[in-house]
Design a protein around this motif. Structure first.
Motif, PDB file in Angstrom:
ATOM      1  N   ALA A  66       0.857  -1.183   0.000  1.00 12.91           N
ATOM      2  CA  ALA A  66       0.000   0.000   0.000  1.00 12.91           C
ATOM      3  C   ALA A  66       0.892   1.231   0.000  1.00 12.91           C
ATOM      4  O   ALA A  66       1.555   1.520   1.002  1.00 12.91           O
ATOM      5  N   GLY A  67       0.924   1.940  -1.138  1.00 18.50           N
ATOM      6  CA  GLY A  67       1.832   3.065  -1.246  1.00 18.50           C
ATOM      7  C   GLY A  67       3.270   2.578  -1.170  1.00 18.50           C
ATOM      8  O   GLY A  67       3.683   1.713  -1.942  1.00 18.50           O
ATOM      9  N   ARG A  68       4.000   3.078  -0.213  1.00 19.73           N
ATOM     10  CA  ARG A  68       5.388   2.651  -0.022  1.00 19.73           C
ATOM     11  C   ARG A  68       5.556   1.712   1.170  1.00 19.73           C
ATOM     12  O   ARG A  68       6.666   1.435   1.594  1.00 19.73           O
ATOM     13  N   THR A  69       4.447   1.254   1.699  1.00 19.92           N
ATOM     14  CA  THR A  69       4.488   0.335   2.846  1.00 19.92           C
ATOM     15  C   THR A  69       4.194  -1.085   2.389  1.00 19.92           C
ATOM     16  O   THR A  69       3.161  -1.345   1.764  1.00 19.92           O
ATOM     17  N   VAL A  70       5.111  -1.984   2.693  1.00 21.47           N
ATOM     18  CA  VAL A  70       4.952  -3.393   2.342  1.00 21.47           C
ATOM     19  C   VAL A  70       4.791  -4.184   3.629  1.00 21.47           C
ATOM     20  O   VAL A  70       5.607  -4.053   4.550  1.00 21.47           O
ATOM     21  N   LYS A  71       3.728  -4.977   3.682  1.00 23.65           N
ATOM     22  CA  LYS A  71       3.500  -5.822   4.847  1.00 23.65           C
ATOM     23  C   LYS A  71       4.030  -7.217   4.572  1.00 23.65           C
ATOM     24  O   LYS A  71       3.743  -7.802   3.518  1.00 23.65           O
ATOM     25  N   ILE A  72       4.782  -7.728   5.534  1.00 28.87           N
ATOM     26  CA  ILE A  72       5.495  -9.002   5.391  1.00 28.87           C
ATOM     27  C   ILE A  72       5.010  -9.985   6.435  1.00 28.87           C
ATOM     28  O   ILE A  72       4.669  -9.619   7.559  1.00 28.87           O
ATOM     29  N   ASN A  93      15.820  -6.827  13.499  1.00 32.31           N
ATOM     30  CA  ASN A  93      15.469  -8.117  14.086  1.00 32.31           C
ATOM     31  C   ASN A  93      14.060  -8.042  14.665  1.00 32.31           C
ATOM     32  O   ASN A  93      13.621  -6.983  15.143  1.00 32.31           O
ATOM     33  N   THR A  94      13.363  -9.149  14.654  1.00 35.60           N
ATOM     34  CA  THR A  94      12.004  -9.183  15.168  1.00 35.60           C
ATOM     35  C   THR A  94      11.709 -10.531  15.807  1.00 35.60           C
ATOM     36  O   THR A  94      12.259 -11.549  15.378  1.00 35.60           O
ATOM     37  N   THR A  95      10.894 -10.508  16.830  1.00 35.93           N
ATOM     38  CA  THR A  95      10.409 -11.759  17.423  1.00 35.93           C
ATOM     39  C   THR A  95       9.025 -12.101  16.893  1.00 35.93           C
ATOM     40  O   THR A  95       8.481 -13.151  17.222  1.00 35.93           O
ATOM     41  N   ARG A  96       8.468 -11.212  16.076  1.00 36.25           N
ATOM     42  CA  ARG A  96       7.147 -11.441  15.491  1.00 36.25           C
ATOM     43  C   ARG A  96       7.301 -12.104  14.124  1.00 36.25           C
ATOM     44  O   ARG A  96       8.356 -12.021  13.493  1.00 36.25           O
ATOM     45  N   THR A  97       6.239 -12.731  13.679  1.00 32.65           N
ATOM     46  CA  THR A  97       6.250 -13.353  12.362  1.00 32.65           C
ATOM     47  C   THR A  97       5.157 -12.788  11.459  1.00 32.65           C
ATOM     48  O   THR A  97       5.133 -13.081  10.268  1.00 32.65           O
ATOM     49  N   ASN A  98       4.286 -11.972  12.012  1.00 27.74           N
ATOM     50  CA  ASN A  98       3.158 -11.458  11.246  1.00 27.74           C
ATOM     51  C   ASN A  98       3.059  -9.945  11.411  1.00 27.74           C
ATOM     52  O   ASN A  98       3.582  -9.371  12.373  1.00 27.74           O
ATOM     53  N   LYS A  99       2.411  -9.292  10.451  1.00 26.54           N
ATOM     54  CA  LYS A  99       2.174  -7.853  10.486  1.00 26.54           C
ATOM     55  C   LYS A  99       3.479  -7.065  10.583  1.00 26.54           C
ATOM     56  O   LYS A  99       3.582  -6.066  11.302  1.00 26.54           O
ATOM     57  N   LEU A 100       4.485  -7.522   9.848  1.00 22.73           N
ATOM     58  CA  LEU A 100       5.743  -6.790   9.767  1.00 22.73           C
ATOM     59  C   LEU A 100       5.628  -5.783   8.637  1.00 22.73           C
ATOM     60  O   LEU A 100       5.200  -6.118   7.535  1.00 22.73           O
ATOM     61  N   GLU A 101       6.005  -4.547   8.883  1.00 20.84           N
ATOM     62  CA  GLU A 101       5.870  -3.497   7.882  1.00 20.84           C
ATOM     63  C   GLU A 101       7.227  -2.903   7.532  1.00 20.84           C
ATOM     64  O   GLU A 101       8.038  -2.626   8.415  1.00 20.84           O
ATOM     65  N   VAL A 102       7.462  -2.724   6.228  1.00 22.89           N
ATOM     66  CA  VAL A 102       8.666  -2.070   5.732  1.00 22.89           C
ATOM     67  C   VAL A 102       8.226  -0.850   4.933  1.00 22.89           C
ATOM     68  O   VAL A 102       7.457  -0.976   3.966  1.00 22.89           O
ATOM     69  N   LEU A 103       8.691   0.326   5.334  1.00 20.50           N
ATOM     70  CA  LEU A 103       8.329   1.570   4.663  1.00 20.50           C
ATOM     71  C   LEU A 103       9.525   2.057   3.849  1.00 20.50           C
ATOM     72  O   LEU A 103      10.602   2.308   4.394  1.00 20.50           O
ATOM     73  N   PHE A 104       9.329   2.174   2.544  1.00 19.67           N
ATOM     74  CA  PHE A 104      10.387   2.672   1.663  1.00 19.67           C
ATOM     75  C   PHE A 104      10.248   4.192   1.525  1.00 19.67           C
ATOM     76  O   PHE A 104       9.128   4.729   1.464  1.00 19.67           O
ATOM     77  N   ASP A 105      11.389   4.880   1.466  1.00 16.75           N
ATOM     78  CA  ASP A 105      11.341   6.339   1.400  1.00 16.75           C
ATOM     79  C   ASP A 105      11.024   6.815  -0.014  1.00 16.75           C
ATOM     80  O   ASP A 105      10.905   6.029  -0.954  1.00 16.75           O
ATOM     81  N   ALA A 106      10.905   8.132  -0.154  1.00 18.80           N
ATOM     82  CA  ALA A 106      10.492   8.724  -1.424  1.00 18.80           C
ATOM     83  C   ALA A 106      11.526   8.524  -2.524  1.00 18.80           C
ATOM     84  O   ALA A 106      11.221   8.726  -3.708  1.00 18.80           O
ATOM     85  N   GLY A 107      12.742   8.161  -2.147  1.00 16.94           N
ATOM     86  CA  GLY A 107      13.765   7.940  -3.155  1.00 16.94           C
ATOM     87  C   GLY A 107      13.553   6.683  -3.973  1.00 16.94           C
ATOM     88  O   GLY A 107      14.207   6.482  -4.999  1.00 16.94           O
ATOM     89  N   ALA A 158       9.206   0.381  -8.888  1.00 15.70           N
ATOM     90  CA  ALA A 158      10.464  -0.297  -8.566  1.00 15.70           C
ATOM     91  C   ALA A 158      10.203  -1.679  -7.976  1.00 15.70           C
ATOM     92  O   ALA A 158       9.205  -1.912  -7.281  1.00 15.70           O
ATOM     93  N   THR A 159      11.099  -2.596  -8.271  1.00 18.38           N
ATOM     94  CA  THR A 159      11.022  -3.936  -7.694  1.00 18.38           C
ATOM     95  C   THR A 159      11.747  -3.944  -6.350  1.00 18.38           C
ATOM     96  O   THR A 159      12.892  -3.481  -6.258  1.00 18.38           O
ATOM     97  N   VAL A 160      11.078  -4.447  -5.319  1.00 18.82           N
ATOM     98  CA  VAL A 160      11.690  -4.540  -3.988  1.00 18.82           C
ATOM     99  C   VAL A 160      11.735  -6.014  -3.582  1.00 18.82           C
ATOM    100  O   VAL A 160      10.810  -6.782  -3.861  1.00 18.82           O
ATOM    101  N   TRP A 161      12.814  -6.373  -2.955  1.00 19.34           N
ATOM    102  CA  TRP A 161      13.053  -7.769  -2.572  1.00 19.34           C
ATOM    103  C   TRP A 161      13.163  -7.884  -1.061  1.00 19.34           C
ATOM    104  O   TRP A 161      13.597  -6.937  -0.382  1.00 19.34           O
ATOM    105  N   PHE A 162      12.812  -9.076  -0.579  1.00 20.47           N
ATOM    106  CA  PHE A 162      12.907  -9.342   0.861  1.00 20.47           C
ATOM    107  C   PHE A 162      13.518 -10.729   1.099  1.00 20.47           C
ATOM    108  O   PHE A 162      13.267 -11.674   0.335  1.00 20.47           O
ATOM    109  N   ALA A 163      14.304 -10.820   2.156  1.00 17.52           N
ATOM    110  CA  ALA A 163      14.881 -12.099   2.576  1.00 17.52           C
ATOM    111  C   ALA A 163      15.017 -12.063   4.096  1.00 17.52           C
ATOM    112  O   ALA A 163      15.026 -10.986   4.714  1.00 17.52           O
TER     113      ALA A 163
END
Length: 234
Positions: free
Chosen positions: A128-134, A176-190, A195-200
């Protein structure tokens, strides 16, 4: 919860109590007990054995004999547990003696939890926008919620580009996180739209030993050409 050392069946208790009483009668002092205590235990064991025999013999089995057996059982078990606490608290009692008595042998040197042997699966739940939920889950048990056994948490990484690099040193560490759900990554305006974004990610244990890294997964930031700061502000 550890399994109870007292057998649940009447016949099992008869055998257990007989062995317990025989060993204590033979040598009570090294176990932190006394000869009079051994005599009391032997009497309770004999009373239970006699009541048990009457309760299982078809000629004498009935409500009264079964009740007498249950009373004798309760009395014997209560006394065994009392003596077991004394024995377990006696510093000179060895694990071999505990084992012979049928008592729990405590593991005072638990085996260390090894580093995780499998990687998590990484799911992109939404963008959603620049926020990716993992979401992370156990790759060896996809239906399991939460972390696998022995796992204390996970390290999450992101990368922006067409092809993800092979080395995590080129990725951005999200934390680092102890959670496994509802993790959010917010990408900046740059990060431009489209753009393709990757996660590992990888699991780690309580000693921060890391497991293998997951297979990278990708998504796209919504939009086409990157917008100017003035346009985004509008």
């Amino acid at each position: 919860m550890a399994a109870d050392y007292i057998p649940t069946t009447d016949a099992g208790l008869l055998a257990f109590g007989g062995n317990f009483s025989t060993i204590i009668t033979a040598s009570p002092l090294p176990l932190g007990l006394t000869a009079p205590i051994a005599v009391i235990l032997a009497g309770k064991q004999a009373a239970y054995a006699a009541a048990y025999t009457l309760a299982v013999d078809p000629a004498t089995r009935g409500g009264a004999s079964i009740l007498a057996k249950e009373i004798a059982r309760t009395d014997l078990v209560k006394y065994i547990r009392l003596l077991a606490r004394t024995i377990q608290g006696t510093m000179t009692v060895t694990d071999a003696q505990r084992y012979a008595l049928g008592l729990t042998v405590r593991d005072i040197s638990p085996s260390p939890i090894p580093a995780p042997s499998s990687a998590p699966d990484v799911d992109i739940v939404s963008v959603a926008g620049r926020t990716v939920k993992i979401r992370l889950h156990d790759s060896t048990s996809p239906t399991r919620r939460g972390r696998p056994p022995g796992v204390a948490g996970a390290s999450l990484f992101s990368f922006v580009g067409t092809t993800p690099p092979a080395s995590l040193s080129a990725w951005h560490f999200e934390g680092n996180t102890t959670r496994t759900n509802k993790l959010e990554v917010l990408f900046d305006a740059g990060v431009p739209g489209g753009a393709t974004v990757w996660f590992a990610a990888f699991w780690f244990n309580a000693r921060t030993q890391a497991g293998p890294t997951s297979t990278p997964v990708s998504g796209n930031i919504p939009g086409g050409l990157s917008a100017s700061p003035e346009a985004e502000a509008a």
